[in-house]
Design an enzyme around this catalytic site. Structure first.
Site, PDB file in Angstrom:
ATOM      1  N   HIS A   1      10.046 -63.808 130.388  1.00 29.97           N
ATOM      2  CA  HIS A   1       8.742 -64.185 130.947  1.00 29.97           C
ATOM      3  C   HIS A   1       8.872 -65.589 131.525  1.00 29.97           C
ATOM      4  CE1 HIS A   1       6.038 -61.304 128.416  1.00 29.97           C
ATOM      5  NE2 HIS A   1       7.142 -60.703 128.864  1.00 29.97           N
TER       6      HIS A   1
ATOM      7  N   GLU B   1       7.057 -68.176 131.212  1.00 30.76           N
ATOM      8  CA  GLU B   1       6.827 -69.228 130.219  1.00 30.76           C
ATOM      9  C   GLU B   1       8.061 -69.468 129.371  1.00 30.76           C
ATOM     10  OE1 GLU B   1       4.949 -66.482 130.868  1.00 30.76           O
ATOM     11  OE2 GLU B   1       3.021 -66.659 129.843  1.00 30.76           O
TER      12      GLU B   1
ATOM     13  N   CYS C   1       1.075 -64.228 126.703  1.00 27.35           N
ATOM     14  CA  CYS C   1       1.078 -63.162 125.705  1.00 27.35           C
ATOM     15  C   CYS C   1       1.402 -63.760 124.329  1.00 27.35           C
ATOM     16  CB  CYS C   1       2.112 -62.099 126.084  1.00 27.35           C
ATOM     17  SG  CYS C   1       3.830 -62.667 125.929  1.00 27.35           S
TER      18      CYS C   1
ATOM     19  N   CYS D   1       4.893 -65.518 124.165  1.00 27.89           N
ATOM     20  CA  CYS D   1       4.904 -66.814 124.848  1.00 27.89           C
ATOM     21  C   CYS D   1       4.033 -67.835 124.124  1.00 27.89           C
ATOM     22  CB  CYS D   1       4.476 -66.642 126.294  1.00 27.89           C
ATOM     23  SG  CYS D   1       5.658 -65.641 127.238  1.00 27.89           S
TER      24      CYS D   1
END
Length: 155
Positions: free
Chosen positions: A55, A57, A85, A88
């Site tokens: 991801h 992040e 999410c 993260c």
């Protein structure tokens, strides 16, 4: 909603988000500001790397810890186009990010103002300041269009 802090990070995120679409990635991008400048930035690489942890992040957190030679990012602010999410948000707490600014809310998988609201849990050891909804329509419409295009091109 707080006033959007500085326009330039959001412009950079918009460009990165378009790069993600061109790469066939879900259009989410993130960057970390440190001492007033962009320390690192990335868009999702889940599809191209075949890695569910890639991801945006997670990528910028990883790079920032390497660049600053520290697991503690308490002097850093994270900007991301979509509400983080659970994975993260957990990494954000562990890295001790100072502030999180995000664009679109994610009712399905978000973990800051939606879903589990990780930073509000008593077991969360670090709670960054969080601000959501910046350029929400812009980033939400990019996601909606991306998934609409995916559905229409599916066999």
């Amino acid at each position: 909603m707080a006033e959007a802090p500085m326009r330039f990070p959001w412009d950079r995120l918009l460009r990165l988000t378009h790069d993600a679409v061109r790469a066939g990635e879900v259009p989410v991008s993130a960057l970390i500001l440190h001492e007033g400048g962009i320390l690192t930035s990335a868009h999702n690489h889940v599809e191209t790397s075949h890695n569910p942890m890639a991801h945006a992040e997670m990528l910028v957190l990883h790079e920032a810890t390497k660049l600053l030679h520290s697991k503690n990012l308490s002097a850093c602010d994270l900007y991301v186009t979509l509400e983080p999410c659970v994975m993260c948000a957990g990494a954000i707490a562990h890295a001790r990010i100072r502030r999180v600014y995000f664009g679109a809310y994610d009712a399905k998988a978000g973990a800051i103002d939606s879903g589990v609201r990780l930073f509000q849990q008593p077991t969360c050891h670090h709670r960054p300041e969080t601000y959501g909804g910046f350029y929400e329509q812009t980033f939400a419409s990019l996601l909606t269009q991306f998934f609409s295009d995916k559905r229409s091109s599916a066999p």
